[in-house]
Design an enzyme around this catalytic site. Structure first.
Site, PDB file in Angstrom:
ATOM      1  N   GLU A 176      -7.778  10.751  -8.105  1.00  0.00           N
ATOM      2  CA  GLU A 176      -6.780  10.612  -9.171  1.00  0.00           C
ATOM      3  C   GLU A 176      -7.344  11.106 -10.502  1.00  0.00           C
ATOM      4  O   GLU A 176      -7.448  10.363 -11.474  1.00  0.00           O
ATOM      5  CB  GLU A 176      -6.310   9.164  -9.240  1.00  0.00           C
ATOM      6  CG  GLU A 176      -5.696   8.740  -7.918  1.00  0.00           C
ATOM      7  CD  GLU A 176      -4.965   7.416  -7.975  1.00  0.00           C
ATOM      8  OE1 GLU A 176      -4.550   6.996  -9.068  1.00  0.00           O
ATOM      9  OE2 GLU A 176      -4.815   6.787  -6.918  1.00  0.00           O
ATOM     10  N   HIS A 415       5.867  -3.375   0.721  1.00  0.00           N
ATOM     11  CA  HIS A 415       4.641  -2.973   0.027  1.00  0.00           C
ATOM     12  C   HIS A 415       3.460  -3.774   0.555  1.00  0.00           C
ATOM     13  O   HIS A 415       3.491  -5.001   0.558  1.00  0.00           O
ATOM     14  CB  HIS A 415       4.776  -3.200  -1.489  1.00  0.00           C
ATOM     15  CG  HIS A 415       3.598  -2.673  -2.251  1.00  0.00           C
ATOM     16  ND1 HIS A 415       2.899  -3.412  -3.163  1.00  0.00           N
ATOM     17  CD2 HIS A 415       2.986  -1.461  -2.198  1.00  0.00           C
ATOM     18  CE1 HIS A 415       1.905  -2.677  -3.653  1.00  0.00           C
ATOM     19  NE2 HIS A 415       1.939  -1.501  -3.087  1.00  0.00           N
ATOM     20  N   GLU A 417      -0.237  -3.752  -0.416  1.00  0.00           N
ATOM     21  CA  GLU A 417      -1.484  -3.407  -1.115  1.00  0.00           C
ATOM     22  C   GLU A 417      -2.605  -4.135  -0.377  1.00  0.00           C
ATOM     23  O   GLU A 417      -2.474  -5.322  -0.058  1.00  0.00           O
ATOM     24  CB  GLU A 417      -1.406  -3.852  -2.581  1.00  0.00           C
ATOM     25  CG  GLU A 417      -2.698  -3.728  -3.354  1.00  0.00           C
ATOM     26  CD  GLU A 417      -3.232  -2.297  -3.445  1.00  0.00           C
ATOM     27  OE1 GLU A 417      -2.532  -1.430  -3.959  1.00  0.00           O
ATOM     28  OE2 GLU A 417      -4.382  -2.066  -2.980  1.00  0.00           O
ATOM     29  N   HIS A 485      -0.956   5.019  -0.556  1.00  0.00           N
ATOM     30  CA  HIS A 485      -1.611   5.270  -1.837  1.00  0.00           C
ATOM     31  C   HIS A 485      -3.109   5.043  -1.674  1.00  0.00           C
ATOM     32  O   HIS A 485      -3.535   4.168  -0.927  1.00  0.00           O
ATOM     33  CB  HIS A 485      -1.032   4.365  -2.932  1.00  0.00           C
ATOM     34  CG  HIS A 485       0.242   4.915  -3.492  1.00  0.00           C
ATOM     35  ND1 HIS A 485       0.497   5.036  -4.835  1.00  0.00           N
ATOM     36  CD2 HIS A 485       1.334   5.412  -2.862  1.00  0.00           C
ATOM     37  CE1 HIS A 485       1.689   5.583  -5.012  1.00  0.00           C
ATOM     38  NE2 HIS A 485       2.227   5.812  -3.827  1.00  0.00           N
ATOM     39  N   GLU A 486      -3.852   5.863  -2.366  1.00  0.00           N
ATOM     40  CA  GLU A 486      -5.328   5.846  -2.331  1.00  0.00           C
ATOM     41  C   GLU A 486      -5.958   6.145  -0.965  1.00  0.00           C
ATOM     42  O   GLU A 486      -7.031   5.616  -0.659  1.00  0.00           O
ATOM     43  CB  GLU A 486      -5.895   4.520  -2.877  1.00  0.00           C
ATOM     44  CG  GLU A 486      -5.587   4.274  -4.332  1.00  0.00           C
ATOM     45  CD  GLU A 486      -4.251   3.572  -4.535  1.00  0.00           C
ATOM     46  OE1 GLU A 486      -3.860   2.783  -3.670  1.00  0.00           O
ATOM     47  OE2 GLU A 486      -3.606   3.838  -5.551  1.00  0.00           O
ATOM     48  N   GLU A 504      -0.062   9.316  -1.856  1.00  0.00           N
ATOM     49  CA  GLU A 504      -0.314   9.599  -3.270  1.00  0.00           C
ATOM     50  C   GLU A 504      -1.540  10.514  -3.291  1.00  0.00           C
ATOM     51  O   GLU A 504      -1.403  11.708  -3.431  1.00  0.00           O
ATOM     52  CB  GLU A 504      -0.534   8.297  -4.018  1.00  0.00           C
ATOM     53  CG  GLU A 504      -0.725   8.489  -5.505  1.00  0.00           C
ATOM     54  CD  GLU A 504      -1.271   7.245  -6.157  1.00  0.00           C
ATOM     55  OE1 GLU A 504      -0.868   6.967  -7.281  1.00  0.00           O
ATOM     56  OE2 GLU A 504      -2.127   6.561  -5.561  1.00  0.00           O
ATOM     57  N   GLU A 510       2.274   7.948 -12.407  1.00  0.00           N
ATOM     58  CA  GLU A 510       1.986   6.593 -12.887  1.00  0.00           C
ATOM     59  C   GLU A 510       0.875   6.572 -13.929  1.00  0.00           C
ATOM     60  O   GLU A 510       0.785   5.639 -14.720  1.00  0.00           O
ATOM     61  CB  GLU A 510       1.637   5.677 -11.718  1.00  0.00           C
ATOM     62  CG  GLU A 510       0.348   6.020 -11.026  1.00  0.00           C
ATOM     63  CD  GLU A 510       0.116   5.171  -9.771  1.00  0.00           C
ATOM     64  OE1 GLU A 510       1.077   4.933  -9.031  1.00  0.00           O
ATOM     65  OE2 GLU A 510      -1.033   4.748  -9.558  1.00  0.00           O
TER      66      GLU A 510
HETATM   67  C1  NOJ Z   1      -1.905   1.906  -7.196  1.00  0.00           C
HETATM   68  C2  NOJ Z   1      -0.698   2.640  -6.714  1.00  0.00           C
HETATM   69  O1  NOJ Z   1      -0.840   4.002  -6.888  1.00  0.00           O
HETATM   70  C3  NOJ Z   1       0.489   2.103  -7.472  1.00  0.00           C
HETATM   71  O2  NOJ Z   1       1.644   2.862  -7.177  1.00  0.00           O
HETATM   72  C4  NOJ Z   1       0.666   0.661  -7.149  1.00  0.00           C
HETATM   73  O3  NOJ Z   1       1.708   0.149  -7.919  1.00  0.00           O
HETATM   74  C5  NOJ Z   1      -0.608  -0.120  -7.460  1.00  0.00           C
HETATM   75  N1  NOJ Z   1      -1.737   0.503  -6.890  1.00  0.00           N
HETATM   76  C6  NOJ Z   1      -0.532  -1.537  -6.920  1.00  0.00           C
HETATM   77  O4  NOJ Z   1      -0.496  -1.520  -5.541  1.00  0.00           O
HETATM   78 CA    CA Z   2      -2.938   5.266  -7.187  1.00  0.00          CA
END
Ligand code: NOJ
Ligand code: CA
Length: 707
Positions: A176, A415, A417, A485-486, A504, A510
């Site tokens: 990123e 979601h 995470e 993401h990541e 992502e 973002e």
């Molecule tokens: C990083 C992600 O790129 C973002 O989209 C997300 O909101 C946050 N992490 C929390 O999970």
């Molecule tokens: Ca990210």
């Protein structure tokens, strides 16, 4: 999906150098203007070169490995067999930029063996396409090589000069970063201009190393892109830059103990890819990376559907709301219950507001982040079992939201995470996907912010590459689509697993929420770099471009509003977010109409104009419909161009709705100024487009009359 594969065995050309006894051997494989020259010298060292129309693109570049600490696989080889064939197939992606993809190339398989004990066999498979070369190493099943450790891959890409390069530093855990464009000789990761704050730069041990896809331009106008395809059970390839001779060498991401990979024969590496053309547009149009991936392993793909979505998300990114339910996690241990902080965004009432807005405007899906317990300590701490992925905060009513969204025709997106605790996610995946099935979630956005657990592993190492693939397969088993993401940056694996819609894996929109953001040229570079391996969940569509961040009230994005619309066409993804808040769309419903209308799946794509770091114009035809959409963007400079609309159907007249920068628009001084015009056009129209500094234009072409 139907495949037509024709393999024709080809006559082989061996060119021996003067002294046959020394066995200097070269083999040429040419397809249209692209040539691959493989050579092995009298010491059994192999190298390759790439040429375009006779012009050298890569000078002799080394091949090979160091394995099991001291076994070299870069010399002492002899060729035992060379096979050549033509591959020609046509295949239909489940979703994509075009309806049909042609895979046409020449394959050369060089089978080699060490000339002395342990007589290890190693093959190199080259595929020569019109627009470049892909090659991979293959280790056949053999008694002299079973399990082995990769200590180093020696692959080189030796360029012919000090080319212009668009690069990000070789962090093992994050991609990123903003792009730097410099000469190869100027690459220096420790000095690159950081325009952001709050970066998760974690591991840049080699200041002269960069990530791929690496985009280069030579002084005589060749565009070169170096990346990899089908990264499976292997570590991500980063590139060390030799600044004095313009050579690049593979730099595999290590694991927790410093090894670069573990394989068991039969095994193969990912493809190393070199795309080259005199035209930048050809680089963006190339399907070489996809073609080097395996066909879909998902037989029935009818449940896989591209979509647009909104999210209870930007309000957390900009500090208006929070992911966490409480600001005082310690209250849990003292009183046995969480004390609400009063600004938790994922509460039932707020989520319903988003569902209502999405439903009213025909946006088919909604992502809600921060719905589940754990956000108080989600990252930056060593907590392996933080999330369980099924327990909601007290103010998020899972059942009620499932019923409400269904009644309103809005599909909920899950979601998950993980806080980078991949081992924890591995243990909970089945439970998490069952929960999704039970409450009607058909897709999931995953996330891996922080340091990877197991300790010492990296986001881009082999262990995590395997983890991400496990997550994709597990999702498919439960008929769930996935947006990661990541993860490591993509390498075309969505051909094999079309439920892997996007990732992502790059610097998204973002960053404009919580840092100094993305420079105006960022989105003109991304399609040449990050997007070469696959779609990006870039999250376009921010309308309120100034004063939106709570803790930085003067913050502003480096873009105009019209450019945010154009990104839906220029930044390809089968899932596109309408990323801003409902109230910011309410303020510009006429411009929001473009986001409502724009398609996410395409029958055809025309890369009209492109120059990395400068501008991109793309037209796409909506899947199964006659509508076309066009997006054009520029960097910090204003731009006038004209496009002949010869991609339109000759028999039709179209109503073009043009969303463009107002004459006085400017990303810095007047970013939200746009105007909308409606005109009739046909395939002969030469359409003049004007873009402000940091601006863009988005157009919808809807057929109104058949001629
Ligand atoms: C990083 C992600 O790129 C973002 O989209 C997300 O909101 C946050 N992490 C929390 O999970
Ligand atoms: Ca990210």
């Amino acid at each position: 999906m139907k495949y037509r594969e024709v393999f024709i065995l080809f006559f082989l050309a061996f060119f021996y150098t003067e002294n046959c006894a020394q066995k200097n051997i070269s083999v040429i494989s040419q397809f249209k203007k692209t040539s691959l020259l493989f050579s092995i010298d009298q010491k059994g060292k192999a190298d390759y070169q790439v040429l375009l129309g006779g012009k050298q693109v890569l000078k002799p570049s080394r091949l090979g490995f160091l394995i099991d600490e001291n076994q070299r696989l870069d010399s002492n080889f002899k060729i035992i067999q060379v096979d050549s064939s033509i591959i020609q197939e046509t295949w239909k992606p489940v979703w994509g930029e075009v309806k049909t993809i042609e895979n046409h190339c020449k394959q050369l398989v060089v089978r080699m063996e060490l000339q002395s004990a342990p007589y290890i066999k190693m093959n190199i498979i080259f595929r020569v396409f019109e627009e470049g070369v892909g090659f991979r190493y293959e280790f056949p099943l053999q008694s002299s090589l079973k399990f082995f450790t990769i200590n180093e891959e020696f692959t080189e890409f030796n360029l012919t000069g000090d080319h212009k390069t668009f690069w990000i530093p070789a962090d093992f855990d994050s991609n990123e970063y903003p792009y730097t464009s410099s000469k190869l000789s100027e690459v220096n990761a420790w000095k690159f201009p950081i325009i952001s704050s709050g970066n998760y730069q974690t591991n840049i041990p080699d200041q002269y190393a960069v990530q791929t896809p690496l985009m280069l331009k030579t002084s005589d106008g060749l565009y070169i892109n170096i990346h990899e395809a089908a990264l499976v059970n292997y570590s991500t390839m980063q590139l060390h830059v030799n600044r004095s001779n313009y050579g690049l060498s593979a730099n595999l991401v290590p694991d927790a103990v410093g090894n670069k990979g573990y394989l068991r024969t039969p095994a193969k590496t990912p493809w190393r890819t070199i795309i080259v053309s005199e035209k930048a547009t050809d680089v963006l149009a190339s399907k070489m990376i996809l073609n080097l991936n395996e066909p879909s392993k998902i037989e029935n793909s009818s449940w896989i559907k591209p979509t647009k979505f909104m999210g209870v998300w930007w309000e957390m990114q900009t500090g208006k709301g929070s992911w966490s339910y409480t600001d005082n996690i310690d209250s849990l241990s003292k009183e046995g219950k969480l004390v609400p902080n009063g600004h938790h965004s994922a509460n039932t009432t707020n989520v319903k507001k988003y569902i209502d807005f999405a439903s009213k405007h025909g946006i088919k899906a909604l992502l809600v982040e921060g719905w589940n317990i754990g956000w108080e300590e989600w990252t930056g701490v060593h907590k392996e079992d933080n999330f369980d992925f099924v327990t909601a905060y007290p103010d998020f009513d899972v059942k009620e939201i499932a019923l409400y969204s269904k009644a309103k025709g809005v599909q909920m997106i899950m979601h998950n995470e993980t806080g980078a605790s991949a081992s924890n996610y591995d243990r909970h995946m089945d439970t998490a996907f069952r929960f999704m099935n039970r409450f009607g979630y058909n897709s999931v956005k995953t996330g891996y912010v922080g340091k990877i657990i197991p300790n010492g592993e990296h986001h881009d190492g082999q262990w995590m590459v395997n983890h991400y693939e496990r997550a994709i397969k597990k999702a498919a088993q439960y008929y769930v689509m996935i947006d990661m993401h990541e993860p490591m940056r993509p390498t075309g694996l969505h051909r094999t697993y079309p439920n892997f819609l996007a990732s992502e894996a790059g610097r998204g929109n973002e960053w404009n929420a919580f840092s100094d953001g993305n420079a105006p040229d960022h989105e003109t570079i991304m399609p040449f770099t990050r997007l070469m391996g696959g779609p990006m969940d870039y999250t376009p569509g921010i309308f309120k471009l100034r004063h939106y961040a709570k803790d930085a009230p003067n913050r502003q994005m480096h873009t105009t509003l019209a450019k945010q619309l154009a990104l839906y066409v220029t930044m390809y993804s089968p899932i596109q977010m309408a990323a801003d808040l409902p109230e910011n769309y309410e303020a510009h419903l006429d411009a929001f109409q473009f986001i409502k209308d724009v398609a996410v799946d395409w029958d055809d794509t025309k890369i009209l104009e492109a120059e990395p770091g400068e501008y991109i114009s793309i037209a796409r035809k909506e899947k199964g419909k006659a509508n076309w959409f066009l997006g054009a963007i520029t960097n910090e400079n204003s731009r006038n161009t004209s496009i002949i609309l010869n991609f339109l159907d000759k028999d039709k007249i179209y109503r073009a709705t043009i969303y463009e920068d107002a004459p006085d628009a400017d990303w810095k001084n007047n970013p939200e100024a746009y105007r909308i015009q409606n005109i009739n056009v046909d395939y002969k129209t030469d359409l003049k487009l004007s873009m402000a500094n940091g601006g863009g234009v988005a157009i919808r072409f809807k057929p109104i009359v058949n001629k």
